[in-house]
Design a protein around this motif. Structure first.
Motif, mmCIF file in Angstrom:
data_model
loop_
_atom_site.group_PDB
_atom_site.id
_atom_site.type_symbol
_atom_site.label_atom_id
_atom_site.label_comp_id
_atom_site.label_asym_id
_atom_site.label_seq_id
_atom_site.Cartn_x
_atom_site.Cartn_y
_atom_site.Cartn_z
ATOM 1 N N GLN A 97 0.827 -1.208 0.000
ATOM 2 C CA GLN A 97 0.000 0.000 0.000
ATOM 3 C C GLN A 97 0.861 1.258 0.000
ATOM 4 O OE1 GLN A 97 -2.481 -0.792 3.409
ATOM 5 N NE2 GLN A 97 -3.996 -1.892 2.194
ATOM 6 N N GLU A 98 1.911 1.282 0.810
ATOM 7 C CA GLU A 98 2.811 2.439 0.850
ATOM 8 C C GLU A 98 3.529 2.616 -0.487
ATOM 9 O OE1 GLU A 98 4.194 2.577 5.514
ATOM 10 O OE2 GLU A 98 5.077 1.046 4.215
ATOM 11 N N LEU A 99 3.971 1.509 -1.082
ATOM 12 C CA LEU A 99 4.691 1.582 -2.349
ATOM 13 C C LEU A 99 3.795 2.085 -3.474
ATOM 14 C CD1 LEU A 99 6.662 -1.746 -2.001
ATOM 15 C CD2 LEU A 99 7.652 0.548 -2.004
ATOM 16 N N LEU A 100 2.553 1.640 -3.514
ATOM 17 C CA LEU A 100 1.633 2.072 -4.561
ATOM 18 C C LEU A 100 1.322 3.570 -4.456
ATOM 19 C CD1 LEU A 100 -0.796 -0.973 -4.709
ATOM 20 C CD2 LEU A 100 0.970 -0.336 -6.376
ATOM 21 N N GLN A 101 1.394 4.118 -3.255
ATOM 22 C CA GLN A 101 1.130 5.538 -3.056
ATOM 23 C C GLN A 101 2.273 6.426 -3.535
ATOM 24 O OE1 GLN A 101 0.106 5.858 1.095
ATOM 25 N NE2 GLN A 101 -1.877 4.889 0.811
ATOM 26 N N THR A 102 3.439 5.850 -3.848
ATOM 27 C CA THR A 102 4.577 6.653 -4.309
ATOM 28 C C THR A 102 4.396 7.148 -5.736
ATOM 29 O OG1 THR A 102 5.825 4.775 -5.194
ATOM 30 C CG2 THR A 102 6.177 5.342 -2.843
ATOM 31 N N GLY A 103 3.483 6.518 -6.493
ATOM 32 C CA GLY A 103 3.282 6.911 -7.877
ATOM 33 C C GLY A 103 4.322 6.343 -8.828
ATOM 34 N N ARG A 104 5.188 5.496 -8.345
ATOM 35 C CA ARG A 104 6.208 4.868 -9.192
ATOM 36 C C ARG A 104 5.630 3.637 -9.873
ATOM 37 N NH1 ARG A 104 11.921 6.191 -7.317
ATOM 38 N NH2 ARG A 104 11.620 7.925 -5.891
ATOM 39 N N THR A 105 6.362 3.085 -10.833
ATOM 40 C CA THR A 105 5.919 1.899 -11.553
ATOM 41 C C THR A 105 6.706 0.706 -11.038
ATOM 42 O OG1 THR A 105 5.500 3.264 -13.499
ATOM 43 C CG2 THR A 105 5.610 0.887 -13.846
ATOM 44 N N TRP A 106 5.984 -0.343 -10.653
ATOM 45 C CA TRP A 106 6.614 -1.501 -10.021
ATOM 46 C C TRP A 106 6.506 -2.734 -10.904
ATOM 47 C CZ3 TRP A 106 9.395 0.266 -6.272
ATOM 48 C CH2 TRP A 106 8.972 1.418 -5.586
ATOM 49 N N MET A 107 7.469 -3.616 -10.781
ATOM 50 C CA MET A 107 7.535 -4.839 -11.572
ATOM 51 C C MET A 107 6.366 -5.763 -11.226
ATOM 52 S SD MET A 107 10.801 -7.419 -11.939
ATOM 53 C CE MET A 107 11.808 -6.252 -12.847
ATOM 54 N N THR A 108 5.744 -6.326 -12.253
ATOM 55 C CA THR A 108 4.673 -7.302 -12.056
ATOM 56 C C THR A 108 5.282 -8.689 -11.883
ATOM 57 O OG1 THR A 108 4.414 -7.843 -14.393
ATOM 58 C CG2 THR A 108 3.152 -5.952 -13.558
ATOM 59 N N LEU A 109 4.471 -9.639 -11.484
ATOM 60 C CA LEU A 109 4.943 -11.008 -11.333
ATOM 61 C C LEU A 109 5.405 -11.584 -12.672
ATOM 62 C CD1 LEU A 109 5.444 -13.584 -9.733
ATOM 63 C CD2 LEU A 109 3.009 -14.123 -9.984
ATOM 64 N N THR A 110 4.639 -11.368 -13.722
ATOM 65 C CA THR A 110 5.032 -11.869 -15.046
ATOM 66 C C THR A 110 6.367 -11.276 -15.464
ATOM 67 O OG1 THR A 110 2.722 -12.152 -15.686
ATOM 68 C CG2 THR A 110 4.339 -12.028 -17.469
ATOM 69 N N GLU A 111 6.533 -9.980 -15.277
ATOM 70 C CA GLU A 111 7.804 -9.326 -15.630
ATOM 71 C C GLU A 111 8.954 -9.879 -14.802
ATOM 72 O OE1 GLU A 111 5.559 -5.165 -16.849
ATOM 73 O OE2 GLU A 111 6.575 -5.318 -14.907
ATOM 74 N N ARG A 112 8.705 -10.153 -13.532
ATOM 75 C CA ARG A 112 9.767 -10.693 -12.671
ATOM 76 C C ARG A 112 10.221 -12.061 -13.163
ATOM 77 N NH1 ARG A 112 12.849 -13.419 -10.562
ATOM 78 N NH2 ARG A 112 13.769 -13.312 -8.482
ATOM 79 N N LEU A 113 9.279 -12.915 -13.585
ATOM 80 C CA LEU A 113 9.653 -14.232 -14.096
ATOM 81 C C LEU A 113 10.444 -14.105 -15.398
ATOM 82 C CD1 LEU A 113 6.462 -16.338 -13.364
ATOM 83 C CD2 LEU A 113 8.599 -16.262 -12.081
ATOM 84 N N LEU A 114 10.054 -13.186 -16.249
ATOM 85 C CA LEU A 114 10.788 -12.985 -17.500
ATOM 86 C C LEU A 114 12.163 -12.374 -17.240
ATOM 87 C CD1 LEU A 114 7.846 -11.778 -19.731
ATOM 88 C CD2 LEU A 114 8.879 -14.059 -19.633
ATOM 89 N N PHE A 115 12.247 -11.496 -16.240
ATOM 90 C CA PHE A 115 13.534 -10.923 -15.838
ATOM 91 C C PHE A 115 14.452 -12.036 -15.326
ATOM 92 C CE2 PHE A 115 16.065 -7.730 -13.368
ATOM 93 C CZ PHE A 115 16.271 -6.834 -14.397
ATOM 94 N N THR A 138 5.232 -5.750 -6.614
ATOM 95 C CA THR A 138 4.252 -4.752 -6.218
ATOM 96 C C THR A 138 3.340 -4.334 -7.361
ATOM 97 O OG1 THR A 138 5.933 -4.000 -4.684
ATOM 98 C CG2 THR A 138 4.049 -2.576 -4.947
ATOM 99 N N GLY A 139 3.701 -4.622 -8.598
ATOM 100 C CA GLY A 139 2.864 -4.293 -9.738
ATOM 101 C C GLY A 139 1.705 -5.258 -9.922
ATOM 102 N N SER A 140 1.657 -6.317 -9.125
ATOM 103 C CA SER A 140 0.610 -7.337 -9.243
ATOM 104 C C SER A 140 -0.020 -7.608 -7.887
ATOM 105 C CB SER A 140 1.200 -8.655 -9.755
ATOM 106 O OG SER A 140 1.762 -8.515 -11.025
ATOM 107 N N CYS A 174 11.854 -6.933 -1.203
ATOM 108 C CA CYS A 174 12.031 -5.601 -1.767
ATOM 109 C C CYS A 174 11.461 -5.551 -3.179
ATOM 110 C CB CYS A 174 13.508 -5.224 -1.808
ATOM 111 S SG CYS A 174 14.220 -4.986 -0.170
ATOM 112 N N PRO A 175 10.826 -4.436 -3.506
ATOM 113 C CA PRO A 175 10.258 -4.305 -4.855
ATOM 114 C C PRO A 175 11.347 -3.969 -5.865
ATOM 115 C CG PRO A 175 9.945 -2.274 -3.666
ATOM 116 C CD PRO A 175 10.581 -3.245 -2.705
ATOM 117 N N ARG A 176 11.027 -4.128 -7.132
ATOM 118 C CA ARG A 176 11.906 -3.693 -8.215
ATOM 119 C C ARG A 176 11.125 -2.660 -9.018
ATOM 120 N NH1 ARG A 176 16.376 -7.377 -9.401
ATOM 121 N NH2 ARG A 176 16.228 -9.178 -8.033
#
Length: 182
Positions: A97-115, A138-140, A174-176
């Protein structure tokens, strides 16, 4: 135009190919992942398994996966070149919740697996390979379960979750942060 031959040999072999995409000059290739239109969590898990890698996840959680921001078409993400997410302490100890309030873009689960797949195919090593390091995706979200986390335990990649209003102590999850471009 850039083609990531090393990363996508596994996908191309199994008809999961990535198309060419134009990228700005200042993006180093080792920090870029291209995600083809139609790539989803199921195809990411399958691509990972096709590379003879072990992955453990709860099927019911995977079925409930939702991303906070829908990304359409073929797109790319740029993320910091960190092997272990807990090395980026800027957002450690924060809840989803705190991370989503920053307005930044966070890696999704699908993106993390591809990364992860890109990193493994190009280096032969895993991300989050240190004890207690995991990526908070945090993107998912898993509806009714929480925020996905991805961690390595021995030679198996585990997908689990944490409640969105709870931050585990320390720098374990930690988020990416990512930059998305199309």
């Amino acid at each position: 135009r850039i083609i990531y031959d090393n990363c996508f040999k596994a996908w191309n072999t199994h008809d999961l190919g990535i198309q060419k995409i134009s990228l700005p000059e200042h993006f180093p290739t080792e920090q870029i992942i291209l995600i083809e239109e139609g790539m989803n969590i199921y195809s990411a898990i399958e691509a990972y398994r096709l590379c003879s890698r072990k992955i453990e996840c709860n099927a019911d959680m995977i079925k409930s996966l939702e991303d906070y921001t829908e990304r359409k078409g073929t797109y790319g993400i740029r993320a910091k070149k960190l092997v272990n997410a807990h090395d980026d302490i800027e957002f450690a100890g924060k809840t989803t919740q705190e991370l989503l309030q920053t307005g930044r873009t966070w890696m999704t689960l699908t993106e993390r697996l591809l990364f992860e797949l890109h990193h493994f195919v190009t280096t032969g090593k895993h991300l989050d390979s240190e004890d207690f390091s995991s990526t908070l995706c945090t993107g998912s979200k898993f509806k009714d379960y929480g925020t996905p986390i991805v961690r390595l335990h021995y030679d198996t990649l585990f997908i689990d979750c944490v409640p969105p209003d709870i931050a585990r102590e320390g720098n374990d999850d930690c988020p990416r942060e990512v930059m998305v471009f199309q």
